[in-house]
Write an enzyme that holds these catalytic residues in place. Structure first.
Site, PDB file in Angstrom:
ATOM      1  N   HIS A 106      88.699  44.943  50.259  1.00  0.00           N
ATOM      2  CA  HIS A 106      88.710  45.465  52.183  1.00  0.00           C
ATOM      3  C   HIS A 106      88.511  46.610  52.424  1.00  0.00           C
ATOM      4  O   HIS A 106      87.786  46.310  51.199  1.00  0.00           O
ATOM      5  CB  HIS A 106      90.930  45.878  52.329  1.00  0.00           C
TER       6      HIS A 106
ATOM      7  N   HIS B  35      88.552  49.643  53.028  1.00  0.00           N
ATOM      8  CA  HIS B  35      88.659  50.616  53.383  1.00  0.00           C
ATOM      9  C   HIS B  35      87.850  51.947  52.088  1.00  0.00           C
ATOM     10  O   HIS B  35      87.270  51.064  51.222  1.00  0.00           O
ATOM     11  CB  HIS B  35      89.888  51.022  52.837  1.00  0.00           C
TER      12      HIS B  35
ATOM     13  N   ASP C   4      87.367  53.666  49.836  1.00  0.00           N
ATOM     14  CA  ASP C   4      87.720  53.880  48.340  1.00  0.00           C
ATOM     15  C   ASP C   4      87.416  52.634  47.209  1.00  0.00           C
ATOM     16  O   ASP C   4      87.423  52.429  46.807  1.00  0.00           O
ATOM     17  CB  ASP C   4      88.892  54.827  48.198  1.00  0.00           C
ATOM     18  N   HIS C   5      87.323  51.914  48.411  1.00  0.00           N
ATOM     19  CA  HIS C   5      86.805  50.468  47.749  1.00  0.00           C
ATOM     20  C   HIS C   5      85.740  50.061  47.755  1.00  0.00           C
ATOM     21  O   HIS C   5      85.072  48.799  47.247  1.00  0.00           O
ATOM     22  CB  HIS C   5      87.884  49.205  47.861  1.00  0.00           C
TER      23      HIS C   5
ATOM     24  N   HIS D 182      98.128  44.626  55.441  1.00  0.00           N
ATOM     25  CA  HIS D 182      97.251  46.649  55.334  1.00  0.00           C
ATOM     26  C   HIS D 182      96.438  46.936  55.949  1.00  0.00           C
ATOM     27  O   HIS D 182      96.020  47.824  56.547  1.00  0.00           O
ATOM     28  CB  HIS D 182      97.154  46.790  53.334  1.00  0.00           C
TER      29      HIS D 182
ATOM     30  N   ASP E  99      95.240  46.502  47.427  1.00  0.00           N
ATOM     31  CA  ASP E  99      96.220  47.849  48.597  1.00  0.00           C
ATOM     32  C   ASP E  99      97.314  46.896  48.879  1.00  0.00           C
ATOM     33  O   ASP E  99      98.191  46.875  49.730  1.00  0.00           O
ATOM     34  CB  ASP E  99      95.906  48.602  49.302  1.00  0.00           C
TER      35      ASP E  99
ATOM     36  N   HIS F   6      95.729  50.417  42.685  1.00  0.00           N
ATOM     37  CA  HIS F   6      96.055  52.569  42.833  1.00  0.00           C
ATOM     38  C   HIS F   6      97.326  52.340  41.346  1.00  0.00           C
ATOM     39  O   HIS F   6      98.049  51.486  41.149  1.00  0.00           O
ATOM     40  CB  HIS F   6      96.886  52.693  44.049  1.00  0.00           C
TER      41      HIS F   6
END
Length: 253
Positions: free
Chosen positions: A52, A54, A56-57, A110, A127, A165
């Site tokens: 996805h 975001h 941090d990905h 999410h 996530d 995570h």
């Protein structure tokens, strides 16, 4: 084949899958630790899988692609750059140096375009599903997230969950508030405490453990229903309603 967790940002895991001196990485939010891991293990990066959008990905995708020439696979989402091949429900990612391929499952909730990759007994789910918990609903509806989790929960019990995570301790603390008498959960809490005390990751986890102790996969269990109804102060008529109450409860826990 080996799978290595690459820690990033304090609680992220970037997953490195390696075989035959080649590698793929899942959700590389930061290029630097991935490049260091490749050099340390004398691996060539061949592919990047994105779940996805975001930051941090995906934050390291551009640099990794520039430095290694890796092919990038990901969902159809204008917020994700550098994708070479868009994948969706029913797609398969096959790499010649791996003896299995990844099936793509669409799991919105999410985010609206979230996907997961399943290869053999390995589930890379970003996530959506966490060890002991699930992701927040930033763009999807409770109905979408519950459907997504139900699909993942239907995979074989021996499936290993590689989430993105290290949230397990806090997730299980909430799970205990929901099901304080769940013996499988209490045993898992003790096991996870030992892992963290030893500096070990708590993931991957087995789907069988999730079904026994993750409240978001247990919304039909009488004890979970009673806890959700007590928190909501009303009767809940469906699994989706129970899930919705649990997710809102967890948001403020």
């Amino acid at each position: 084949m080996k799978i290595y967790p690459i820690p990033a940002f304090g609680d992220n895991y970037l997953w490195l899958v390696a075989a035959n001196e080649r590698a793929l990485v899942v959700d590389p939010g930061d290029a630097a630790p991935v490049l260091a891991a490749l050099e340390e293990r004398a691996l060539r990066l061949d592919a990047i899988l994105i779940t996805h959008h975001h930051a941090d990905h995906i934050g390291g995708v551009g640099e990794l692609k520039r430095r290694t020439g890796a092919r990038v696979f990901g969902p159809a989402d204008e917020r994700i750059g550098h994708i070479d091949e868009v994948v969706c429900e029913g797609s398969r990612v096959a790499l010649p140096w791996l003896d299995f391929s990844f099936a793509v499952i669409e799991v919105p909730g999410h985010t609206r375009s979230h996907i997961a990759y399943v290869g053999g007994d390995r589930l890379f789910c970003g996530d959506t599903l966490f060890a002991g918990g699930c992701g927040r609903l930033f763009e999807g509806t409770p109905e979408q997230m519950w459907h997504a989790l139900s699909r993942l929960a239907s995979l074989p019990l021996h499936t290993r969950l590689f989430c993105a995570h290290e949230y397990t301790v806090s997730n299980l603390r909430f799970a205990q508030a929901v099901e304080p008498d769940n013996q499988a959960l209490l045993a898992r809490i003790r096991r996870v405490a030992q892992q963290r005390a030893a500096g070990e990751p708590t993931v991957p986890s087995a789907l069988a453990d999730e079904l026994a102790s993750n409240p978001f996969l247990r919304v039909r269990e009488p004890a979970v229903v009673r806890a959700a109804e007590a928190h909501a102060g009303r009767r809940l008529a469906s699994p989706v309603e129970v899930f919705t109450v649990l997710r809102e409860w967890k948001n403020g826990f």
